[in-house]
Design an enzyme around this catalytic site. Structure first.
Site, PDB file in Angstrom:
ATOM      1  N   GLY A  52      32.237  51.460  51.800  1.00 16.65           N
ATOM      2  CA  GLY A  52      33.114  52.399  50.891  1.00 16.65           C
ATOM      3  C   GLY A  52      33.388  51.474  49.855  1.00 16.65           C
ATOM      4  O   GLY A  52      33.823  51.837  48.721  1.00 16.65           O
ATOM      5  N   GLU A  53      33.103  50.228  49.654  1.00 17.72           N
ATOM      6  CA  GLU A  53      33.570  49.367  48.662  1.00 17.72           C
ATOM      7  C   GLU A  53      32.435  49.242  47.481  1.00 17.72           C
ATOM      8  O   GLU A  53      31.293  49.142  47.780  1.00 17.72           O
ATOM      9  CB  GLU A  53      33.642  48.021  49.167  1.00 17.72           C
ATOM     10  N   ALA A  54      32.820  49.416  46.197  1.00 21.44           N
ATOM     11  CA  ALA A  54      31.837  49.544  45.258  1.00 21.44           C
ATOM     12  C   ALA A  54      30.936  48.351  45.162  1.00 21.44           C
ATOM     13  O   ALA A  54      29.522  48.365  44.907  1.00 21.44           O
ATOM     14  CB  ALA A  54      32.470  49.924  43.955  1.00 21.44           C
ATOM     15  N   GLN A  55      31.352  47.018  45.543  1.00 27.77           N
ATOM     16  CA  GLN A  55      30.619  45.656  45.166  1.00 27.77           C
ATOM     17  C   GLN A  55      29.468  45.914  46.218  1.00 27.77           C
ATOM     18  O   GLN A  55      28.552  45.324  46.189  1.00 27.77           O
ATOM     19  CB  GLN A  55      31.641  44.491  45.345  1.00 27.77           C
TER      20      GLN A  55
END
Length: 84
Positions: A52-55
């Site tokens: 879920g994390e953009a990075q």
């Protein structure tokens, strides 16, 4: 699949160099030759679930892009390795 995505995308590279190496080796397993961009992306993403994390997603997509570039560059040069 979710755990694979989390493991592969763990970063940053300077803090988790082993995870970065594993991601690079994982991406090198794919042969996208003769595939359209969407088919290649679908093939890559079918092996894990995006975190879920953009990075984390960025690290995975960068690895995909590097591999796709390698394969398409190799196909255009007739299979010769032109890297310096």
């Amino acid at each position: 699949k979710a755990k694979i995505g989390l493991y592969l995308s763990k970063g940053p590279k300077d803090k988790y160099p082993f995870h970065s190496e594993v991601l690079g080796e994982f991406a090198s397993l794919f042969d996208f030759e003769g595939m359209s961009f969407s088919d290649a992306l679908r093939s890559f993403l079918s092996r894990f679930r995006l975190p879920g994390e953009a990075q984390c997603i960025d690290r995975l997509m960068e690895s995909f892009a590097n591999r796709l570039y390698e394969v398409s560059n190799s196909a255009e040069s007739g299979g010769e390795d032109d890297q310096a």
